[in-house]
Scaffold this motif. Structure first.
Motif, PDB file in Angstrom:
ATOM      1  N   SER A   1       0.826  -1.222   0.000  1.00 51.89           N
ATOM      2  CA  SER A   1       0.000   0.000   0.000  1.00 51.89           C
ATOM      3  C   SER A   1       0.850   1.258   0.000  1.00 51.89           C
ATOM      4  O   SER A   1       0.337   2.347  -0.265  1.00 51.89           O
ATOM      5  CB  SER A   1      -0.914   0.014   1.229  1.00 51.89           C
TER       6      SER A   1
ATOM      7  N   ASP B   1      -9.186  -1.216  -0.612  1.00 57.23           N
ATOM      8  CA  ASP B   1     -10.335  -0.300  -0.419  1.00 57.23           C
ATOM      9  C   ASP B   1      -9.940   0.923   0.407  1.00 57.23           C
ATOM     10  O   ASP B   1     -10.243   2.063   0.052  1.00 57.23           O
ATOM     11  CB  ASP B   1     -11.440  -1.012   0.389  1.00 57.23           C
ATOM     12  N   GLU B   2      -9.271   0.637   1.540  1.00 59.66           N
ATOM     13  CA  GLU B   2      -8.989   1.708   2.511  1.00 59.66           C
ATOM     14  C   GLU B   2      -8.097   2.784   1.912  1.00 59.66           C
ATOM     15  O   GLU B   2      -8.232   3.969   2.235  1.00 59.66           O
ATOM     16  CB  GLU B   2      -8.332   1.123   3.772  1.00 59.66           C
TER      17      GLU B   2
ATOM     18  N   ILE C   1     -10.358   4.854  -0.305  1.00 66.75           N
ATOM     19  CA  ILE C   1     -11.315   5.620   0.521  1.00 66.75           C
ATOM     20  C   ILE C   1     -10.587   6.810   1.152  1.00 66.75           C
ATOM     21  O   ILE C   1     -11.080   7.944   1.136  1.00 66.75           O
ATOM     22  CB  ILE C   1     -11.946   4.695   1.588  1.00 66.75           C
ATOM     23  N   GLU C   2      -9.402   6.533   1.663  1.00 68.03           N
ATOM     24  CA  GLU C   2      -8.627   7.608   2.298  1.00 68.03           C
ATOM     25  C   GLU C   2      -8.282   8.697   1.270  1.00 68.03           C
ATOM     26  O   GLU C   2      -8.396   9.890   1.555  1.00 68.03           O
ATOM     27  CB  GLU C   2      -7.343   7.021   2.907  1.00 68.03           C
TER      28      GLU C   2
ATOM     29  N   ARG D   1     -10.879  -6.428  -3.461  1.00 70.85           N
ATOM     30  CA  ARG D   1     -10.837  -5.337  -2.470  1.00 70.85           C
ATOM     31  C   ARG D   1      -9.423  -5.082  -1.965  1.00 70.85           C
ATOM     32  O   ARG D   1      -9.215  -4.255  -1.084  1.00 70.85           O
ATOM     33  CB  ARG D   1     -11.794  -5.656  -1.321  1.00 70.85           C
TER      34      ARG D   1
ATOM     35  N   PHE E   1     -13.311   0.970  -5.119  1.00 70.27           N
ATOM     36  CA  PHE E   1     -13.857   0.311  -3.921  1.00 70.27           C
ATOM     37  C   PHE E   1     -15.354   0.061  -4.018  1.00 70.27           C
ATOM     38  O   PHE E   1     -15.865  -0.909  -3.470  1.00 70.27           O
ATOM     39  CB  PHE E   1     -13.474   1.052  -2.622  1.00 70.27           C
TER      40      PHE E   1
END
Ligand SMILES: Cc1cc2nc3c(=O)[nH]c(=O)nc-3n(C[C@H](O)[C@H](O)[C@H](O)COP(=O)(O)OP(=O)(O)OC[C@H]3O[C@@H](n4cnc5c(N)ncnc54)[C@H](O)[C@@H]3O)c2cc1C
Length: 401
Positions: free
Chosen positions: A139, A381-382, A385-386, A375, A336
């Motif tokens: 990430s 996803d995170e 989203i962030e 995902r 996402f």
């Protein structure tokens, strides 16, 4: 806004639907019960038939052997192909080759195109993309241990990668490696280098066992070791230090392809759900579909798939009209949203089919296991989203260091 499909898209969808019904769906049981390697001769025949439709490697311009479809047109084709786990492979538009072809087309030298791109487009070879490393958080893409150091006329690569999809059987890897560790801008430290897999020092350590799969099937994810793997300086892909810039370019359209494939998965799952709800009787003359809970699954799935498709087509349109950087927020939103929509629709379809949904008699169970990864890969996803939330809050004046 014009929501109609062009005559070209309708034709493409029609050709692919016919092919899927004739050549692909009847072949799925064999695919679920036999290995990729055993089925290779049949797959080869089917790929030949796919080539004859004129939609082989359709995302590429005709001069490279493709069908010259635009991103939006190819997005619609990708949805149709996504209705079977094998659709993209048969038309030579499967990840990671599809992205590698785009990168080679945009950034490859004439020599690289001749040696790596054209055989890939012809379907003679496969490729992989090695970026993620077990020891570093994927990430945070600027943080990696693999290095490529210049030595005479060569790059010498050293590092450890994993989850290189389709590395098993690939003829070459595109490796993301740190070439400029002292660059002030962390996003300018890595480069992409092409490494033929028969290079001494390149080792496929093995395939990860994923969700109960043995890892050696047609959706393999390889662990790769570079131990002083030496390739000519001419194997640098694009500019030195441009690895992340190119990766971002690759991922924008790549996410459109993936998301439309997932919508194809949703549509097939939805079709299975509805067929079952309409015909499975809980008692004589009482089909499952009479139950309000099942009706809710159907209506909600329809609404969610429809919304997801419009979001993806909008993102594709924005990339086409304004370029990928302008569409960053839309790309994160679809990544996402559609992955989660797919997970929910698959879950409802399995629930509606009961025990049948758990068997390998439909593609649902395969997808339920394998598409969970949606995902996680191409940015969890995170992360997306962030990115979206920070961008929005930035517009409200929130800043952080
Ligand atoms: C099926 C599959 C195929 C893949 N194919 C390839 C390939 O071909 N080539 C390749 O190089 N890589 C590939 N990958 C790797 C993929 O790109 C990485 O798994 C992904 O980037 C996440 O990195 P990581 O696994 O190291 O998770 P980590 O970075 O360690 O993150 C772990 C978890 O932490 C959470 N997290 C991370 N960042 C944040 C944040 N900012 N806020 C909140 N939570 C956060 C997320 O939930 C995330 O899942 C593949 C992965 C899978 C599963």
């Amino acid at each position: 806004m014009d929501f109609s499909e062009s005559p070209k898209v309708r034709t493409v969808r029609g050709i692919v639907r016919e092919f899927m019904e004739k050549e692909v769906y009847p072949f799925e049981p064999a695919l679920r019960h036999q290995g990729f390697k055993e089925l290779l001769p049949t797959l080869k025949e089917k790929r030949e038939k796919a080539r004859q439709t004129g939609l082989w490697a359709a995302h590429l311009p005709e001069e490279y052997g493709g069908a010259g479809l635009s991103l939006l047109e190819f997005a619609c084709m990708s949805e149709e192909l996504g209705k079977s786990p094998i659709g993209h492979y048969l038309f030579n538009v499967q990840a990671p080759d599809v992205g590698n072809m785009e990168v080679l087309m945009e950034h490859g030298t004439p020599g690289q195109k001749e040696r790596f791109l054209l055989p890939l487009v012809r379907g003679e070879i496969r490729s992989c993309f090695t970026m993620t490393e077990p020891e570093f958080a994927g990430s945070n893409p600027v943080w990696m241990g693999t290095t490529a150091i210049k030595d005479g006329g060569d790059w010498v690569l050293r590092g450890h990668k994993w989850f290189a999809s389709s590395a098993d059987g690939a003829a070459f890897a595109i490796c993301m490696a740190v070439t400029n560790p002292d660059a002030v801008d962390a996003y300018r430290r890595a480069s992409m280098i092409i490494v033929p897999t028969d290079t001494p020092g390149f080792t496929l350590v093995g395939n990860a066992s994923v969700m109960g799969g043995r890892g050696g099937d047609w959706a393999s994810h390889g662990e790769v070791s570079y131990q002083d793997a030496r390739v000519p300086l001419a194997n640098l892909l694009g500019q030195e230090g441009a690895g992340f810039v190119i990766a971002q370019e690759r991922l924008g359209p790549g996410r459109i392809h993936h998301c439309m494939r997932w919508i194809g998965v949703c549509e097939r799952a939805f079709d299975l759900l509805c067929r079952h709800a309409a015909t499975r009787e809980l008692a004589p003359g009482k089909p499952l579909g009479l139950k309000q809970m099942v009706q809710q699954w159907i209506a909600e799935s329809r609404a969610e798939i429809h919304a997801a498709r419009l979001m993806v087509l909008h993102a594709a349109w924005r990339i086409e009209t304004e370029g990928a950087p302008a569409a960053r927020e839309e790309i994160s939103l679809i990544k996402f949203t559609v992955a989660r929509t797919m997970q929910r629709v698959l879950d409802r379809a399995i629930q509606a089919l009961g025990a049948l949904g758990m068997t390998d008699d439909t593609p649902l169970a395969y997808w339920y296991a394998h598409e969970r990864a949606a995902r996680i890969y191409d940015g969890a996803d995170e992360v997306h989203i962030e990115a979206v939330a920070r961008r929005i809050l930035g517009a409200y004046g929130m800043h952080s260091r």
